[in-house]
Design a protein around this motif. Structure first.
Motif, PDB file in Angstrom:
ATOM      1  N   TYR A   1       0.803  -1.230   0.000  1.00 39.87           N
ATOM      2  CA  TYR A   1       0.000   0.000   0.000  1.00 39.87           C
ATOM      3  C   TYR A   1       0.835   1.278   0.000  1.00 39.87           C
ATOM      4  CZ  TYR A   1      -4.911  -1.139   0.039  1.00 39.87           C
ATOM      5  OH  TYR A   1      -6.171  -1.507  -0.342  1.00 39.87           O
ATOM      6  N   CYS A   2       1.935   1.292   0.768  1.00 39.59           N
ATOM      7  CA  CYS A   2       2.708   2.539   0.818  1.00 39.59           C
ATOM      8  C   CYS A   2       4.194   2.230   0.907  1.00 39.59           C
ATOM      9  CB  CYS A   2       2.264   3.419   1.989  1.00 39.59           C
ATOM     10  SG  CYS A   2       2.953   2.920   3.571  1.00 39.59           S
ATOM     11  N   GLY A   3       5.003   3.264   1.020  1.00 43.17           N
ATOM     12  CA  GLY A   3       6.448   3.106   0.969  1.00 43.17           C
ATOM     13  C   GLY A   3       7.061   2.529   2.240  1.00 43.17           C
ATOM     14  N   VAL A   4       6.294   2.377   3.330  1.00 46.53           N
ATOM     15  CA  VAL A   4       6.876   1.832   4.564  1.00 46.53           C
ATOM     16  C   VAL A   4       7.275   0.369   4.359  1.00 46.53           C
ATOM     17  CG1 VAL A   4       6.418   1.306   7.000  1.00 46.53           C
ATOM     18  CG2 VAL A   4       5.618   3.438   6.024  1.00 46.53           C
TER      19      VAL A   4
ATOM     20  N   VAL B   1      -4.969   0.324   8.895  1.00 43.49           N
ATOM     21  CA  VAL B   1      -6.282  -0.159   8.442  1.00 43.49           C
ATOM     22  C   VAL B   1      -6.232  -0.658   6.996  1.00 43.49           C
ATOM     23  CG1 VAL B   1      -7.007   2.205   7.855  1.00 43.49           C
ATOM     24  CG2 VAL B   1      -8.734   0.461   8.254  1.00 43.49           C
ATOM     25  N   LYS B   2      -5.402   0.004   6.156  1.00 45.18           N
ATOM     26  CA  LYS B   2      -5.343  -0.415   4.746  1.00 45.18           C
ATOM     27  C   LYS B   2      -4.666  -1.779   4.616  1.00 45.18           C
ATOM     28  CE  LYS B   2      -3.190   3.288   3.487  1.00 45.18           C
ATOM     29  NZ  LYS B   2      -2.389   4.154   2.618  1.00 45.18           N
ATOM     30  N   GLY B   3      -3.507  -1.919   5.277  1.00 42.49           N
ATOM     31  CA  GLY B   3      -2.765  -3.178   5.171  1.00 42.49           C
ATOM     32  C   GLY B   3      -3.545  -4.344   5.744  1.00 42.49           C
ATOM     33  N   ARG B   4      -4.244  -4.109   6.867  1.00 46.98           N
ATOM     34  CA  ARG B   4      -4.931  -5.215   7.530  1.00 46.98           C
ATOM     35  C   ARG B   4      -6.272  -5.542   6.884  1.00 46.98           C
ATOM     36  NH1 ARG B   4      -3.653  -7.082  12.452  1.00 46.98           N
ATOM     37  NH2 ARG B   4      -2.776  -5.110  13.171  1.00 46.98           N
ATOM     38  N   PHE B   5      -7.020  -4.487   6.541  1.00 46.83           N
ATOM     39  CA  PHE B   5      -8.402  -4.736   6.093  1.00 46.83           C
ATOM     40  C   PHE B   5      -8.664  -4.347   4.634  1.00 46.83           C
ATOM     41  CE2 PHE B   5      -8.933  -3.968  10.759  1.00 46.83           C
ATOM     42  CZ  PHE B   5      -9.348  -5.254  11.089  1.00 46.83           C
TER      43      PHE B   5
ATOM     44  N   CYS C   1       4.500   0.338  -6.695  1.00 48.03           N
ATOM     45  CA  CYS C   1       5.549  -0.160  -7.593  1.00 48.03           C
ATOM     46  C   CYS C   1       6.808  -0.470  -6.787  1.00 48.03           C
ATOM     47  CB  CYS C   1       5.910   0.897  -8.632  1.00 48.03           C
ATOM     48  SG  CYS C   1       4.547   1.369  -9.688  1.00 48.03           S
ATOM     49  N   THR C   2       7.655  -1.295  -7.350  1.00 50.26           N
ATOM     50  CA  THR C   2       8.945  -1.567  -6.705  1.00 50.26           C
ATOM     51  C   THR C   2       9.873  -0.383  -6.953  1.00 50.26           C
ATOM     52  OG1 THR C   2       9.811  -2.586  -8.700  1.00 50.26           O
ATOM     53  CG2 THR C   2       8.699  -4.045  -7.136  1.00 50.26           C
ATOM     54  N   ASN C   3      10.986  -0.335  -6.221  1.00 51.42           N
ATOM     55  CA  ASN C   3      11.989   0.715  -6.444  1.00 51.42           C
ATOM     56  C   ASN C   3      12.464   0.714  -7.888  1.00 51.42           C
ATOM     57  OD1 ASN C   3      11.985   1.667  -3.894  1.00 51.42           O
ATOM     58  ND2 ASN C   3      13.800   0.536  -3.219  1.00 51.42           N
TER      59      ASN C   3
ATOM     60  N   ALA D   1       3.988   7.822  -2.394  1.00 48.61           N
ATOM     61  CA  ALA D   1       4.439   7.084  -1.220  1.00 48.61           C
ATOM     62  C   ALA D   1       4.246   7.872   0.079  1.00 48.61           C
ATOM     63  CB  ALA D   1       5.900   6.718  -1.373  1.00 48.61           C
ATOM     64  N   ARG D   2       4.111   9.187  -0.033  1.00 51.91           N
ATOM     65  CA  ARG D   2       3.933   9.966   1.197  1.00 51.91           C
ATOM     66  C   ARG D   2       2.480  10.054   1.613  1.00 51.91           C
ATOM     67  NH1 ARG D   2       6.676  13.127  -2.207  1.00 51.91           N
ATOM     68  NH2 ARG D   2       4.801  14.338  -2.448  1.00 51.91           N
TER      69      ARG D   2
END
Ligand code: SF4
Ligand code: SF4
Ligand code: SF4
Length: 357
Positions: free
Chosen positions: A233-236, A268-272, A330-332, A355-356
């Motif tokens: 979902y994000c850059g983390v 919430v996005k990653g889990r659900f 996307c990947t790096n 990503a931010r």
């Protein structure tokens, strides 16, 4: 034995162990592979010392001590599995189960329940205390979780997880003695509280008192294949387990190990937010607008169309009239190629990403 300021020497079940000042007996025991059962303890949360399952005997101490909240002291001699401790833990489990419905057959947590596992380990086949039978209503007003107060063992893990990990402080203890219970907000329905639906409390709950709504009834833990992966979902890049049954992702849980930045948590996005993967509304091919109507196209047709449009805009208005927004999904390597396309081929520095967000 000599010691310096940073070393505390103790003995656990005959093993000579070294810990650091202020480390608890439980922490050092774990590091040396000595098993001590726990219920209210969860690594990463402040110790509560609430359930008394983790008691151990310390030589010359008058009474057993709570290993999750007792710091080690130089020369301590500790026993973790004596007859007296086993009897005491078994009685604690009987007391807990006297106030807890024996609903394992229909409980969402069956097979993944710390109370059930301990009852099995300590062979709790007879409860010598009166069994509580009155029941409270469930709270299923949240979009992501269901709270069943009847299954709550008052360990406080949800209270500490919400307060210390998510920093929302949604739960607290209310009333006293036999009336003690967990309330959400100011004794409100879950939907009316400051809950951000992160699911951290679900992951922290050792029993079936807080369960996930989206995966409810879709399978037991032993029916899932668990695959470790990275949330896209994000850059983390949080590490997560996807629980899959019949080729469908049923739920996601955080991965707790020393190398992960997320340390077992998910948002919430990653889990659900993984239901889009199997959604019938998900786009699986490109569409091109023809005479105001979107029409399905092949990838070759779509790329030709994009190239033609970009070239004509560049020719008419110059390269800086074009901007590219890439994605944290996307990947790096893909993001590198994307910016290269815009800088080298199109000729603009108007490149950004989400990503931010
Ligand atoms: S919470 Fe655990 S012990 Fe209680 S009914 Fe569910 S599976 Fe059984
Ligand atoms: S879902 Fe997250 S914010 Fe909501 S009560 Fe649980 S831990 Fe707190
Ligand atoms: S809801 Fe679960 S985590 Fe919270 S106190 Fe009850 S048993 Fe513990």
């Amino acid at each position: 034995m000599s010691s310096n300021n940073n070393e505390v020497h103790i003995e656990i079940d005959g093993i000579q162990a070294i810990g650091k000042p202020n480390e608890t007996i439980l922490t050092v025991a774990k590091r040396y592979g000595v098993y001590i059962p726990t219920l209210c303890h969860l690594d990463g949360l402040t110790p509560a010392g609430a359930c008394r399952i983790c008691i151990v005997e310390v030589e010359r101490a008058r009474l057993p001590v709570i290993s999750c909240a007792t710091p080690i002291m130089e020369g301590m001699k500790i026993k973790t599995d004596t007859e007296m401790l086993r009897k005491s833990r078994k009685m604690t489990l009987e007391l807990l189960l006297s106030e807890h419905p024996h609903d394992c057959m229909v409980c969402e947590q069956n097979g993944n329940c710390e109370l059930q596992n301990l009852a099995y380990e300590y062979k709790v086949d007879n409860i010598r205390f009166p069994i509580k039978t009155d029941k409270e209503p469930l709270d299923d007003t949240s979009e992501v979780l269901i709270r069943n107060p009847n299954l709550c063992i008052l360990c406080g893990r949800c209270v500490r997880a919400c307060k210390e990990i998510t920093i929302r402080d949604v739960y607290d203890f209310s009333e006293r003695g036999f009336e003690t219970r967990i309330i959400a907000g100011l004794n409100q329905l879950q939907k009316d509280t400051e809950c951000v639906s992160c699911g951290e409390c679900v992951q922290a709950c050792p029993v079936g008192a807080i369960t996930e709504k989206p995966s409810f009834g879709k399978g037991r833990i032993f029916e899932f294949t668990k695959t470790k992966t990275t949330c896209s979902y994000c850059g983390v890049g949080c590490q997560m387990y996807l629980h899959v049954r019949d080729n469908k992702i049923i739920k996601a849980t955080g991965v707790k190990d020393e190398v992960n930045d997320n340390n077992g948590s998910l948002c919430v996005k990653g889990r659900f937010g993984n239901d889009y993967i199997h959604s019938p509304e998900r786009l699986t091919s490109p569409y091109i607008r023809v005479n105001g109507k979107l029409e399905k196209a092949t990838w070759d047709e779509a790329y030709d169309y994009i190239t033609e449009k970009l070239l004509s805009i560049k020719e008419k208005h110059g390269p800086d009239s074009i901007a590219g927004l890439s994605s944290a999904k996307c990947t790096n390597e893909e993001n590198y190629l994307f910016q290269k396309l815009f800088r080298r081929i199109i000729g603009t520095n108007n490149v950004d990403h989400c990503a931010r967000l």
